[in-house]
Design a protein around this motif. Structure first.
Motif, short mmCIF file in Angstrom:
data_model
loop_
_atom_site.label_atom_id
_atom_site.label_comp_id
_atom_site.label_asym_id
_atom_site.label_seq_id
_atom_site.Cartn_x
_atom_site.Cartn_y
_atom_site.Cartn_z
N PRO A 149 4.48 2.53 -3.55
CA PRO A 149 4.20 2.24 -4.96
C PRO A 149 4.27 3.53 -5.77
O PRO A 149 4.13 4.64 -5.23
CB PRO A 149 2.77 1.70 -4.92
CG PRO A 149 2.15 2.37 -3.73
CD PRO A 149 3.27 2.50 -2.72
N THR A 150 4.48 3.39 -7.07
CA THR A 150 4.42 4.55 -7.97
C THR A 150 3.09 4.61 -8.70
O THR A 150 2.79 5.60 -9.37
CB THR A 150 5.55 4.49 -9.01
OG1 THR A 150 5.38 3.31 -9.82
CG2 THR A 150 6.91 4.44 -8.32
N ALA A 151 2.30 3.52 -8.58
CA ALA A 151 0.99 3.47 -9.22
C ALA A 151 0.06 2.63 -8.36
O ALA A 151 0.51 1.82 -7.53
CB ALA A 151 1.09 2.88 -10.63
N LEU A 152 -1.23 2.83 -8.58
CA LEU A 152 -2.23 2.11 -7.79
C LEU A 152 -3.37 1.67 -8.71
O LEU A 152 -3.88 2.46 -9.51
CB LEU A 152 -2.80 3.03 -6.71
CG LEU A 152 -3.89 2.42 -5.81
CD1 LEU A 152 -3.25 1.42 -4.84
CD2 LEU A 152 -4.64 3.50 -5.05
N ILE A 196 -0.46 -5.83 -2.20
CA ILE A 196 -1.82 -6.36 -2.41
C ILE A 196 -2.57 -6.21 -1.09
O ILE A 196 -2.31 -6.92 -0.12
CB ILE A 196 -1.77 -7.83 -2.87
CG1 ILE A 196 -0.99 -7.93 -4.18
CG2 ILE A 196 -3.18 -8.38 -3.04
CD1 ILE A 196 -0.75 -9.37 -4.64
N VAL A 197 -3.50 -5.27 -1.05
CA VAL A 197 -4.13 -4.87 0.21
C VAL A 197 -5.64 -5.06 0.15
O VAL A 197 -6.29 -4.63 -0.82
CB VAL A 197 -3.79 -3.39 0.53
CG1 VAL A 197 -4.57 -2.92 1.76
CG2 VAL A 197 -2.29 -3.23 0.75
N ARG A 241 -8.20 5.04 3.63
CA ARG A 241 -7.48 4.42 4.74
C ARG A 241 -6.44 3.41 4.24
O ARG A 241 -5.32 3.34 4.75
CB ARG A 241 -8.47 3.73 5.67
CG ARG A 241 -7.83 3.11 6.90
CD ARG A 241 -8.87 2.62 7.90
NE ARG A 241 -9.79 1.66 7.29
CZ ARG A 241 -11.11 1.84 7.24
NH1 ARG A 241 -11.66 2.93 7.74
NH2 ARG A 241 -11.89 0.93 6.69
N ALA A 242 -6.80 2.63 3.22
CA ALA A 242 -5.89 1.59 2.71
C ALA A 242 -4.66 2.19 2.07
O ALA A 242 -3.54 1.68 2.26
CB ALA A 242 -6.63 0.70 1.72
N LEU A 243 -4.83 3.27 1.30
CA LEU A 243 -3.65 3.88 0.69
C LEU A 243 -2.75 4.49 1.76
O LEU A 243 -1.52 4.39 1.67
CB LEU A 243 -4.06 4.94 -0.32
CG LEU A 243 -2.87 5.61 -1.04
CD1 LEU A 243 -2.03 4.58 -1.80
CD2 LEU A 243 -3.33 6.72 -1.97
N ALA A 244 -3.33 5.09 2.79
CA ALA A 244 -2.52 5.64 3.89
C ALA A 244 -1.65 4.55 4.51
O ALA A 244 -0.45 4.74 4.74
CB ALA A 244 -3.43 6.26 4.94
N ILE A 301 -11.31 6.88 -5.73
CA ILE A 301 -11.61 8.25 -5.31
C ILE A 301 -11.11 8.50 -3.90
O ILE A 301 -10.56 9.57 -3.59
CB ILE A 301 -13.12 8.51 -5.44
CG1 ILE A 301 -13.51 8.58 -6.92
CG2 ILE A 301 -13.53 9.79 -4.71
CD1 ILE A 301 -15.01 8.54 -7.17
N GLY A 302 -11.28 7.52 -3.01
CA GLY A 302 -10.75 7.66 -1.66
C GLY A 302 -9.24 7.79 -1.66
O GLY A 302 -8.67 8.60 -0.91
N ALA A 303 -8.57 6.98 -2.49
CA ALA A 303 -7.11 7.06 -2.58
C ALA A 303 -6.68 8.41 -3.14
O ALA A 303 -5.70 9.01 -2.67
CB ALA A 303 -6.60 5.92 -3.47
#
Length: 352
Positions: free
Chosen positions: A242-245, A217-218, A230-233, A254-256
């Motif tokens: 994770p296997t899903a987001l 949880i970010v 940036r957060a997914l990185a 879109i950024g992820a």
């Protein structure tokens, strides 16, 4: 020196009708024959006549203006909402006064003060914090027509919005149904106290017997594609991936997605992605993104219909109503299982 503005008397002198007849004609009164109305309107256009809205408001005690307070004018879904609300209000002869708080409480309070000073007939609000409403409640208590466009059913005010708890639960449940158990969650809203989507996400996990992992949880620190990237990185480097987001708006998603493309992760095989709002960008992303549809037109229509009732109330406002719209999940390629190569070849042969 500016040219003096045309008056009703000028139109009356030019057409030969009385000022009262001209006034009625310009208000499209059925008491005046259509042919006469058309002639008077034509002369008014020729003289570049504009009604004196200040004088009209003094007589009617209404400005026929509604204030709309957004959190972020660059947010695509809020821009769509503003356009839809403006159209609904224009159809009823109202103008829209727009302000943005940038998610800053002090700016929100100042904007509401400006609306009151301009004597708008009603106010529509996307508050920065769905739970910090003590500066808004006095307006409702003073019988000022006001509608919240976020989901706080316990606010004691009129609410018209999409049910974000149900929407987030649907998005999370969709990923769970696909077999995912490590589902990342990007949400910049819950640090502001806007917990509806977080609550829906956690509830769906609990229903499936999955405990929410705090590491997944970010808070991306913003609502844009840059923050999603940036957060997914950070999430991918922090520990078990994770296997899903689930991202709580399409810009974050879109950024992820962009980070995945840059790092050669396959969507949805390596990471399934769900966004929220159903903006145009999600549909036309490199991999079209599954998302929760924010029903902009329904929110605008229901909110303006309710606001007109509040504005038309002769004395005290009626008891507040809460309208929560059940959102639809729009499934696209970012969560669809990839079709194996042999099945694609067989399907192609069948089409031939």
């Amino acid at each position: 020196m500016p040219k003096s503005r045309a008056r009703l008397k000028d139109i009356a002198d030019a057409t030969g009708f009385s000022a009262n007849t001209v006034s009625l004609a310009l208000r499209d009164s059925p008491r005046i024959p259509e042919e006469t109305r058309a002639a008077i309107r034509a002369e008014a256009r020729r003289l570049n006549y504009l009604p004196n809205s200040v004088a009209q408001s003094l007589v009617s005690r209404r400005t026929r203006t509604v204030g709309l307070l957004l959190t972020d004018i660059t947010n695509p879904i809020l821009t769509q909402a503003a356009r839809a609300l403006e159209r609904e209000l224009a159809d009823r002869g109202y103008s829209l006064m727009l302000a943005a708080s940038d998610n800053v409480l002090e700016k929100e309070i100042r904007a509401l003060d400006v609306f009151r000073a301009r004597q708008v007939d009603g106010i529509l609000v996307y508050p920065a914090s769905h739970r910090r409403l003590d500066h808004i409640r006095p307006l409702r208590d003073a019988d000022h027509p006001l509608i919240l466009l976020v989901a706080d059913p316990d606010a004691g005010m009129d609410v018209v919005t999409v049910d974000d708890r149900r929407g987030a639960a649907k998005a999370t449940r969709h990923l769970l149904d696909l077999g995912h158990r490590r589902i990342g969650f990007l949400d910049a809203a819950h640090p502001l106290g806007n917990r509806e989507k977080l609550e829906g996400y956690v509830a769906a996990l609990a229903e499936a017997g999955v405990e929410a992992d705090p590491a997944l949880i970010v808070d991306p620190g913003g609502h844009g594609a840059t923050e999603g990237h940036r957060a997914l990185a950070g999430m991918m480097q922090a520990g078990p991936r994770p296997t899903a987001l689930f991202a709580t708006n399409d810009s974050l998603a879109i950024g992820a997605l962009r980070w995945c493309v840059e790092n050669r992760l396959r969507i949805p095989q390596d990471l399934a992605i769900v966004g929220y709002d159903d903006t145009e960008g999600a549909a036309f992303a490199a991999v079209p993104i599954t998302t929760v549809h924010y029903a902009v037109d329904s929110v605008a229509r229901l909110a303006v219909e309710r606001l007109m009732i509040l504005i038309g109330s002769p004395d005290r406002l009626p008891e507040p109503e809460v309208r929560l719209i059940d959102p639809e999940l729009v499934v696209r390629d970012s969560t669809r299982p990839a079709v194996p190569k042999r099945r694609r070849q067989a399907a192609a042969l069948l089409r031939k």
